[in-house]
Design an enzyme around this catalytic site. Structure first.
Site, PDB file in Angstrom:
ATOM      1  N   SER A  83       0.844  -1.198   0.000  1.00 28.75           N
ATOM      2  CA  SER A  83       0.000   0.000   0.000  1.00 28.75           C
ATOM      3  C   SER A  83       0.879   1.247   0.000  1.00 28.75           C
ATOM      4  O   SER A  83       1.748   1.387  -0.865  1.00 28.75           O
ATOM      5  CB  SER A  83      -0.953  -0.067   1.198  1.00 28.75           C
ATOM      6  OG  SER A  83      -1.984   0.864   1.084  1.00 28.75           O
ATOM      7  N   ASP A 101      -8.306  -4.279  -6.740  1.00 21.91           N
ATOM      8  CA  ASP A 101      -7.887  -3.545  -5.552  1.00 21.91           C
ATOM      9  C   ASP A 101      -8.700  -2.258  -5.411  1.00 21.91           C
ATOM     10  O   ASP A 101      -8.700  -1.416  -6.300  1.00 21.91           O
ATOM     11  CB  ASP A 101      -6.395  -3.202  -5.656  1.00 21.91           C
ATOM     12  CG  ASP A 101      -5.787  -2.798  -4.336  1.00 21.91           C
ATOM     13  OD1 ASP A 101      -6.424  -2.018  -3.601  1.00 21.91           O
ATOM     14  OD2 ASP A 101      -4.676  -3.264  -4.032  1.00 21.91           O
ATOM     15  N   HIS A 129      -7.237  -5.722  -1.293  1.00 19.80           N
ATOM     16  CA  HIS A 129      -6.113  -4.787  -1.292  1.00 19.80           C
ATOM     17  C   HIS A 129      -4.823  -5.565  -1.108  1.00 19.80           C
ATOM     18  O   HIS A 129      -4.545  -6.096  -0.028  1.00 19.80           O
ATOM     19  CB  HIS A 129      -6.303  -3.774  -0.168  1.00 19.80           C
ATOM     20  CG  HIS A 129      -5.285  -2.683  -0.142  1.00 19.80           C
ATOM     21  ND1 HIS A 129      -4.714  -2.151  -1.278  1.00 19.80           N
ATOM     22  CD2 HIS A 129      -4.740  -1.998   0.904  1.00 19.80           C
ATOM     23  CE1 HIS A 129      -3.863  -1.204  -0.943  1.00 19.80           C
ATOM     24  NE2 HIS A 129      -3.860  -1.093   0.386  1.00 19.80           N
TER      25      HIS A 129
END
Length: 515
Positions: A228, A454, A484
């Site tokens: 991320s 995602d 994610h």
């Protein structure tokens, strides 16, 4: 509040709980090379996580009995004044399980946010990286501004309860002004309580901390696993220290070419896609979907629920009610992973019957609130780091102009994410740039893993990151899946490709697709 690009692992950790060596520390190869005094890390048993890290118990040993160890690294508060004040950077590690002669070094993790505590997240999911531990010490840290690393403080639990209950999608001038005033007050409290650290929590500062960490850990190269926001941090590191990059993987990739507005619009599209996929999945089951008869019916009923909550909240977790904002936040949290979809279904069923507990639990998870009513500092750190990084400052007029585009991208999340762009209103520190520079000519190959489903860091960002890193540096791998991030999805193709690269140095063929 905007939806953070949170790590799948950290989100799972919180929701699961709610719902059920001496080296000279000299600079790397960046133009900002500095010489620092030597230091030795003193590794000890880990304490219980601090309140700012989310609280809880000390980390349990890994299977086989390996204990987690913690240490503190000293870093300059201001990298432009490296001999001035210092701050503590909290570290955690599990030593490599394999033979010493096979050990590569340390593998440093950043799980994202920005604002997530690596000291709490790594041990929560350490078993997922058992294969990598055969040749690496697994290491993570609380980045500056986070947790026990000079953690940013803004408001107390009572104030935060009210802040996260506010109407974040104003319908008239009075509601709009109240939102602006609340954001300005929150940001003023951040300056009041953490003004000294706010100018020094930029991603470039954290990247320099990582290079210091690399040296103190005894590694010639930085071996890195970023998830991320951790991909942005890794990209900035590669730009500053390209010749110090070892084997690096970026998963759940942030688009480094976007400004905050473009990033928020991309998230609106990403979360809408995830909601569409959830609705299709629910209504395709053998048994009837309990929250709608068709995918569009599911989305229509959710939209009606949110409209109703805007007019009249329902009981949540006593004494708080489930507001429209809290419900939107909880739905977003549930879309980070397909593993959460069952919680979303349960939460929607209950909310339709007037009970907001599950959706509020999910919202609390997003905001870093534990069952005792205390908050980690993930949201305070998220705002502080984003506002220190991002140069643009948006006004209510800017948002009003952009609302049609955001609503077209996502009828459900568009307003929420558009108004979230006001997060840096009246922030005490100017932002550094429109977007990060991740160009890394001369770096070793970096494996960039993009997930087509995602929601938080849409798939297109992986290609943009690979291109921005530069030819011969960014190597893209695609995972056709949901959630994610990809490595922790359970997909064998992805995990084997990542493991081969990190353990053996074998770079996957450019354009590899896993499904």
């Amino acid at each position: 509040m905007p939806i953070p690009s949170r790590p799948r692992a950290a989100a799972l950790a919180v929701s699961a709980a709610l719902l059920s060596t001496s080296l000279a520390a000299c600079g790397g190869d960046s133009k900002d090379d500095v010489d620092l005094p030597s230091q030795t890390l003193s590794w000890k048993d880990c304490p219980a996580p601090s309140e700012s890290e989310g609280g809880g118990e000390p980390p349990s040993p890994l299977p086989g009995g390996t204990e987690w160890q913690c240490a503190t690294m000293k870093a300059p508060l201001d990298w432009d004044d490296p001999k001035g004040d210092t701050i503590d950077i909290a570290l955690i590690r599990a030593e490599a399980s394999g033979a010493e002669d096979k050990r590569i070094g340390s593998l440093i993790f950043n799980f994202g946010g920005p604002g997530g505590s690596g000291v709490t997240t790594l041990p929560a999911f350490g078993t997922d990286y058992a294969k990598l531990r055969t040749r690496y010490d697994l290491v993570s840290f609380d980045p500056r501004g986070v947790g026990r690393s000079a953690g940013v403080e803004c408001e107390d639990a009572e104030q935060l309860d009210k802040y996260f209950q506010q109407d974040s999608t104003p319908d008239d001038e009075a509601e709009r002004q109240k939102l602006v005033d609340n954001v300005s007050a929150f940001n003023g409290n951040c300056e009041k309580h953490s003004g000294k650290v706010l100018p020094h929590v930029r991603t470039t500062d954290a990247a320099r901390d990582m290079d210091l960490m690399r040296q103190v850990l005894g590694d010639d190269k930085l071996h890195y696993f970023g998830i991320s926001y951790g991909t942005e941090l890794g990209g900035v590191y590669a730009h500053l220290f390209p010749k110090k990059v070892g084997r690096a993987v970026f998963d759940g990739v942030v688009d480094p070419t976007e400004d905050p507005e473009q990033g928020s619009l991309g998230q609106a599209k990403g979360f809408q896609l995830a909601l569409d996929n959830y609705a299709k999945d629910c209504t395709s089951q053998v048994e009837d979907c309990p929250v709608g008869d068709t995918p569009q019916d599911v989305k229509d009923k959710i939209a009606k629920l949110l409209r109703d909550l805007d007019e009249k909240p329902i009981p949540g977790i006593f004494p708080r009610d489930l507001t429209q904002t809290a419900a939107t936040n909880g739905i977003a949290q549930s879309l980070y992973s397909k593993d959460f979809w069952e919680y979303l279904t349960e939460g929607l069923q209950q909310a339709y019957d007037g009970d907001g507990k599950v959706l509020m639990m999910l919202s609390d998870s997003m905001n870093g609130r534990n069952e005792d009513g205390q908050y980690s500092n993930i949201q305070a750190a998220n705002v502080a780091i984003n506002c220190a990084d991002d140069k643009p400052r948006y006004t209510p007029q800017d948002v009003e102009e952009k609302l049609p585009e955001f609503r077209a991208a996502s009828p459900l999340f568009g307003d929420y994410l558009a108004w979230g762009m006001l997060g840096c209103t009246d922030w005490a520190v100017g932002g550094a740039a429109d977007h990060p520079d991740v160009s890394a000519t001369g770096s070793a190959p970096i494996l960039v893993v993009g997930n087509t489903g995602d929601p938080a860091t849409p798939y297109e960002g992986a290609r943009k990151m690979a291109q921005a890193l530069g030819s011969g540096v960014g190597v893209e791998l695609t995972y056709k899946g949901q959630g994610h991030g990809a490595y922790d999805s359970g997909n064998k193709c992805v995990s084997e490709a990542v493991n081969r690269y990190l353990l053996e140095g074998t770079v996957p063929k450019e354009g590899t697709v896993c499904s």
